[in-house]
Design a protein around this motif. Structure first.
Motif, PDB file in Angstrom:
ATOM      1  N   SER A 302      17.439  32.867  -1.929  1.00 22.95           N
ATOM      2  CA  SER A 302      17.369  31.399  -2.781  1.00 22.95           C
ATOM      3  C   SER A 302      18.366  31.388  -3.638  1.00 22.95           C
ATOM      4  O   SER A 302      19.065  32.244  -4.260  1.00 22.95           O
ATOM      5  CB  SER A 302      16.181  31.204  -3.469  1.00 22.95           C
ATOM      6  OG  SER A 302      15.928  32.409  -4.292  1.00 22.95           O
ATOM      7  N   GLU A 303      18.766  29.841  -4.120  1.00 23.50           N
ATOM      8  CA  GLU A 303      19.667  29.688  -5.188  1.00 23.50           C
ATOM      9  C   GLU A 303      19.486  30.504  -6.397  1.00 23.50           C
ATOM     10  O   GLU A 303      20.383  31.193  -7.079  1.00 23.50           O
ATOM     11  CB  GLU A 303      19.694  28.212  -5.695  1.00 23.50           C
ATOM     12  CG  GLU A 303      20.581  27.852  -6.726  1.00 23.50           C
ATOM     13  CD  GLU A 303      20.676  26.607  -6.994  1.00 23.50           C
ATOM     14  OE1 GLU A 303      21.700  25.795  -7.265  1.00 23.50           O
ATOM     15  OE2 GLU A 303      19.473  25.921  -7.434  1.00 23.50           O
ATOM     16  N   ARG A 304      18.089  30.543  -7.006  1.00 24.37           N
ATOM     17  CA  ARG A 304      17.777  31.135  -7.890  1.00 24.37           C
ATOM     18  C   ARG A 304      17.824  32.814  -7.745  1.00 24.37           C
ATOM     19  O   ARG A 304      18.545  33.500  -8.757  1.00 24.37           O
ATOM     20  CB  ARG A 304      16.221  31.150  -8.416  1.00 24.37           C
ATOM     21  CG  ARG A 304      15.776  31.715  -9.721  1.00 24.37           C
ATOM     22  CD  ARG A 304      14.506  31.036 -10.216  1.00 24.37           C
ATOM     23  NE  ARG A 304      13.887  31.852 -11.381  1.00 24.37           N
ATOM     24  CZ  ARG A 304      13.085  31.352 -11.934  1.00 24.37           C
ATOM     25  NH1 ARG A 304      12.214  30.424 -11.633  1.00 24.37           N
ATOM     26  NH2 ARG A 304      12.700  32.078 -13.271  1.00 24.37           N
ATOM     27  N   SER A 305      17.589  33.364  -7.119  1.00 24.87           N
ATOM     28  CA  SER A 305      17.926  34.757  -6.282  1.00 24.87           C
ATOM     29  C   SER A 305      19.341  35.048  -6.470  1.00 24.87           C
ATOM     30  O   SER A 305      19.658  36.166  -6.780  1.00 24.87           O
ATOM     31  CB  SER A 305      17.120  35.244  -5.088  1.00 24.87           C
ATOM     32  OG  SER A 305      15.833  35.085  -5.303  1.00 24.87           O
ATOM     33  N   SER A 306      19.977  33.976  -5.817  1.00 18.21           N
ATOM     34  CA  SER A 306      21.626  34.421  -5.691  1.00 18.21           C
ATOM     35  C   SER A 306      22.119  34.416  -7.036  1.00 18.21           C
ATOM     36  O   SER A 306      22.960  35.161  -7.071  1.00 18.21           O
ATOM     37  CB  SER A 306      22.208  33.328  -4.918  1.00 18.21           C
ATOM     38  OG  SER A 306      21.739  33.284  -3.480  1.00 18.21           O
ATOM     39  N   LEU A 307      21.599  33.597  -7.940  1.00 19.44           N
ATOM     40  CA  LEU A 307      22.337  33.279  -9.170  1.00 19.44           C
ATOM     41  C   LEU A 307      21.796  34.696 -10.016  1.00 19.44           C
ATOM     42  O   LEU A 307      22.561  35.394 -10.845  1.00 19.44           O
ATOM     43  CB  LEU A 307      21.849  32.099  -9.942  1.00 19.44           C
ATOM     44  CG  LEU A 307      22.578  30.922  -9.551  1.00 19.44           C
ATOM     45  CD1 LEU A 307      21.836  29.717 -10.192  1.00 19.44           C
ATOM     46  CD2 LEU A 307      24.051  30.999  -9.907  1.00 19.44           C
ATOM     47  N   ALA A 308      20.663  35.135  -9.710  1.00 21.20           N
ATOM     48  CA  ALA A 308      20.295  36.373 -10.355  1.00 21.20           C
ATOM     49  C   ALA A 308      21.019  37.747  -9.947  1.00 21.20           C
ATOM     50  O   ALA A 308      21.346  38.648 -10.733  1.00 21.20           O
ATOM     51  CB  ALA A 308      18.792  36.837 -10.052  1.00 21.20           C
ATOM     52  N   ILE A 309      21.430  37.632  -8.544  1.00 19.32           N
ATOM     53  CA  ILE A 309      22.140  38.771  -7.986  1.00 19.32           C
ATOM     54  C   ILE A 309      23.484  38.625  -8.851  1.00 19.32           C
ATOM     55  O   ILE A 309      24.101  39.873  -9.089  1.00 19.32           O
ATOM     56  CB  ILE A 309      22.483  38.645  -6.493  1.00 19.32           C
ATOM     57  CG1 ILE A 309      21.025  38.966  -5.789  1.00 19.32           C
ATOM     58  CG2 ILE A 309      23.353  39.729  -5.859  1.00 19.32           C
ATOM     59  CD1 ILE A 309      20.974  38.664  -4.316  1.00 19.32           C
ATOM     60  N   THR A 310      24.221  37.723  -8.920  1.00 19.23           N
ATOM     61  CA  THR A 310      25.651  37.608  -9.775  1.00 19.23           C
ATOM     62  C   THR A 310      25.394  38.134 -10.879  1.00 19.23           C
ATOM     63  O   THR A 310      26.616  38.593 -11.439  1.00 19.23           O
ATOM     64  CB  THR A 310      26.092  36.259  -9.713  1.00 19.23           C
ATOM     65  OG1 THR A 310      25.198  35.272 -10.628  1.00 19.23           O
ATOM     66  CG2 THR A 310      25.997  35.413  -8.309  1.00 19.23           C
ATOM     67  N   VAL A 311      24.303  37.763 -11.845  1.00 21.41           N
ATOM     68  CA  VAL A 311      24.113  38.288 -12.956  1.00 21.41           C
ATOM     69  C   VAL A 311      24.037  39.860 -13.009  1.00 21.41           C
ATOM     70  O   VAL A 311      24.720  40.727 -13.802  1.00 21.41           O
ATOM     71  CB  VAL A 311      22.657  37.923 -13.643  1.00 21.41           C
ATOM     72  CG1 VAL A 311      22.589  38.641 -15.125  1.00 21.41           C
ATOM     73  CG2 VAL A 311      23.188  36.553 -14.100  1.00 21.41           C
ATOM     74  N   VAL A 312      23.628  40.382 -12.059  1.00 22.17           N
ATOM     75  CA  VAL A 312      23.387  41.947 -11.975  1.00 22.17           C
ATOM     76  C   VAL A 312      24.830  42.327 -11.579  1.00 22.17           C
ATOM     77  O   VAL A 312      25.197  43.499 -12.141  1.00 22.17           O
ATOM     78  CB  VAL A 312      22.497  42.274 -10.693  1.00 22.17           C
ATOM     79  CG1 VAL A 312      22.563  43.971 -10.459  1.00 22.17           C
ATOM     80  CG2 VAL A 312      20.979  41.927 -11.148  1.00 22.17           C
ATOM     81  N   THR A 313      25.603  41.562 -10.805  1.00 17.66           N
ATOM     82  CA  THR A 313      26.937  42.035 -10.661  1.00 17.66           C
ATOM     83  C   THR A 313      27.957  42.101 -11.681  1.00 17.66           C
ATOM     84  O   THR A 313      28.440  43.234 -12.048  1.00 17.66           O
ATOM     85  CB  THR A 313      27.564  41.123  -9.464  1.00 17.66           C
ATOM     86  OG1 THR A 313      26.739  41.401  -8.367  1.00 17.66           O
ATOM     87  CG2 THR A 313      29.212  41.588  -9.300  1.00 17.66           C
ATOM     88  N   GLY A 314      27.579  41.164 -12.487  1.00 18.71           N
ATOM     89  CA  GLY A 314      28.336  40.974 -13.808  1.00 18.71           C
ATOM     90  C   GLY A 314      27.977  42.174 -14.753  1.00 18.71           C
ATOM     91  O   GLY A 314      28.985  42.788 -15.381  1.00 18.71           O
ATOM     92  N   VAL A 315      26.559  42.624 -15.141  1.00 20.53           N
ATOM     93  CA  VAL A 315      26.397  43.536 -15.654  1.00 20.53           C
ATOM     94  C   VAL A 315      26.971  44.986 -15.189  1.00 20.53           C
ATOM     95  O   VAL A 315      27.798  45.809 -15.986  1.00 20.53           O
ATOM     96  CB  VAL A 315      24.926  43.844 -15.474  1.00 20.53           C
ATOM     97  CG1 VAL A 315      24.150  45.201 -16.343  1.00 20.53           C
ATOM     98  CG2 VAL A 315      23.943  42.696 -16.235  1.00 20.53           C
ATOM     99  N   THR A 316      27.003  45.042 -13.804  1.00 20.70           N
ATOM    100  CA  THR A 316      27.793  46.235 -13.210  1.00 20.70           C
ATOM    101  C   THR A 316      29.264  46.335 -13.591  1.00 20.70           C
ATOM    102  O   THR A 316      29.938  47.314 -13.969  1.00 20.70           O
ATOM    103  CB  THR A 316      27.904  46.284 -11.708  1.00 20.70           C
ATOM    104  OG1 THR A 316      26.135  46.065 -11.267  1.00 20.70           O
ATOM    105  CG2 THR A 316      28.536  47.374 -10.857  1.00 20.70           C
TER     106      THR A 316
END
Length: 471
Positions: A302-316
């Motif tokens: 979903s859009e919300r899950s996809s944006l959450a994944i990008t946040v995790v990628t940013g933390v990485t």
């Protein structure tokens, strides 16, 4: 102008106060990197909304997203000349103003064409920041700290990316979607761009507070001011350092493009800088940060899950940059680049295999079933880890230090322009490559990562522990 012997000191720096001061000064300069990362990544959460609002074709969307990168190439070329003529800190101030105007205009855009124009202006600011910050940091940092302080540029970039992605997620979640109304009735995607205005203003304020580069001051004949700045950075070693700088500048004149040429073309070191910059982008890293939310939606999130994944990628990305900062002055530049190239080739290869073997739905979008989805997510984040611990920060460290004093700003601007052109190539072609097949796209990035390994082994010198005057 020489430095009287009485002012030269005994060569023993006052490390505790000078280290704190130089870290603070370098951190302010690195705010340009924060805006660089923020401005390039904030588009991630708005891509889907732009497609709907402007009813744009995939080619137009690709150009809208990548238009900032053309501006960045131009800004990088101009920044070297501006920094040499008017100084590093004045160029930072102009850059901050360009960020403010671009953010305001991008959020108020009414068509893909004026949106692209505002993004080009923001890109020029990004390009200028990509030149001025590493040059300035390299020129104020002691040799034993230069790798770590140079890595602040990349840390600031990834922090900017993370804050932009987190902000996109928060705004879209609060509004319901990126295209839904948010504060004052304006669409959420508009507020994503306007959120860049406060840090841009803060960057301008910081540029007014930090001292000018001592090497720039010495080159302009302002030795007394240069000595005062160096005393604040190096303590009693300032006089000796100023003499070193003056020796390298004594037979030099204002740099020209002709200075970058040898007998049979551009100087070898310039070609190396251009290649280093280009490979940092050709491995496809910004596909993750510009298109990842749309990419993960394509494969079923979903859009919300996809944006959450990008946040995790940013933390990485942030975590791995901290690893690079801790190791770059101990391990060296070449070993980190070599390890990063190997890791990127393996993880990108895994992504190419996963997406190449994926099925398709009725709309032609790839479908990841079974373990393919988790494998793709794990590979993408391991790829970011490999990049963030190596090519991300080390490229900026090397570009800031590998050129001699006389040509540093000018050569760095050419190398940075090459980086932005490579970035544009990757970003503008990804929408079309996505249609052709994600396996093909990631296969091309895998080939670039493998080629980057050959390039490092053959051409990149080790600069760990060397003074800039030794380059």
């Amino acid at each position: 102008m020489g430095v009287p012997a009485a002012q030269q000191g005994d060569g023993r720096g006052e490390k505790p106060p000078s280290t704190v001061r130089v870290v603070l000064i370098a951190s302010v300069a690195a705010l340009g990197g924060f805006l660089f990362g923020f401005d390039t990544a904030v588009i991630n959460g708005a891509v889907g909304a732009l497609e709907k609002v402007f009813t744009a074709h995939t080619v137009a969307v690709g150009l809208s997203v990548s238009s900032a990168l053309l501006g960045a190439a131009a800004g990088a070329v101009l920044a070297g000349r501006l920094a040499d003529r008017y100084g590093r800190t004045r160029t930072m101030l102009v850059t901050s103003l360009a960020f403010v105007v671009s953010a305001a205009g991008s959020g108020a855009a009414v068509s893909p064409w004026d949106f692209s124009a505002w993004r080009v202006l923001g890109g020029a600011a990004i390009g200028a920041a990509s030149v001025v910050a590493p040059a300035y940091i390299a020129e104020v940092a002691p040799a034993h700290l230069r790798g770590r302080l140079g890595s602040l540029q990349q840390l600031a970039i990834v922090l900017g990316i993370f804050v932009a992605l987190l902000g996109d997620y928060a705004i879209a979640s609060s509004a319901g979607s990126a295209s839904s109304p948010f504060w004052l009735g304006a669409s959420a995607w508009r507020w994503m761009f306007w959120s860049a205005i406060p840090p841009a203003l803060f960057y301008g304020l910081g540029a007014l507070l930090i001292p000018e580069s001592p090497r720039y001051l010495a080159a302009r004949g302002r030795a007394t001011e240069a000595l005062a700045v160096l005393r604040g950075l190096l303590g009693r070693a300032a006089g000796e350092k100023l003499l070193d700088i003056q020796r390298t500048l004594s037979s030099e004149r204002r740099p020209r493009l002709a200075d970058l040429r040898g007998r049979s073309g551009p100087l070898r070191i310039v070609w190396i800088g251009v290649g280093l910059s280009a490979f940092q982008q050709l491995v496809g890293i910004n596909v993750i940060f510009y298109y990842s939310s749309v990419l993960w939606q394509t494969v079923g999130f979903s859009e919300r899950s996809s944006l959450a994944i990008t946040v995790v990628t940013g933390v990485t990305n942030i975590a791995t940059t901290l690893v690079a900062i801790a190791t770059v002055d101990r391990v060296g530049r070449r070993p980190l680049l070599i390890a990063g190239s190997i890791g990127m080739a393996l993880t990108l290869g895994a992504l190419a295999v996963v997406f190449g073997a994926a099925g398709e739905d009725a709309a032609g979008n790839p479908v990841l079933t079974g373990a393919a989805g988790p494998v793709a997510l794990l590979s993408a984040n391991l790829y970011v880890f490999c990049f963030g611990a190596s090519w991300g920060p080390v490229t900026w460290v090397l570009l800031g230090e590998m050129f001699e004093n006389r040509i540093r700003a000018l050569a760095l601007s050419i190398a940075a322009a090459a980086q932005w052109l490579a970035n544009f190539l990757v970003t503008a072609t990804f929408p079309a490559l996505k249609v052709a097949g994600l396996g093909i796209a990631y296969g091309l990035y895998t080939a670039a990562a493998a080629a980057s390994l050959v390039f490092v082994v053959a051409f990149i010198p080790e600069t760990k522990g060397k003074e800039l005057e030794e380059m």
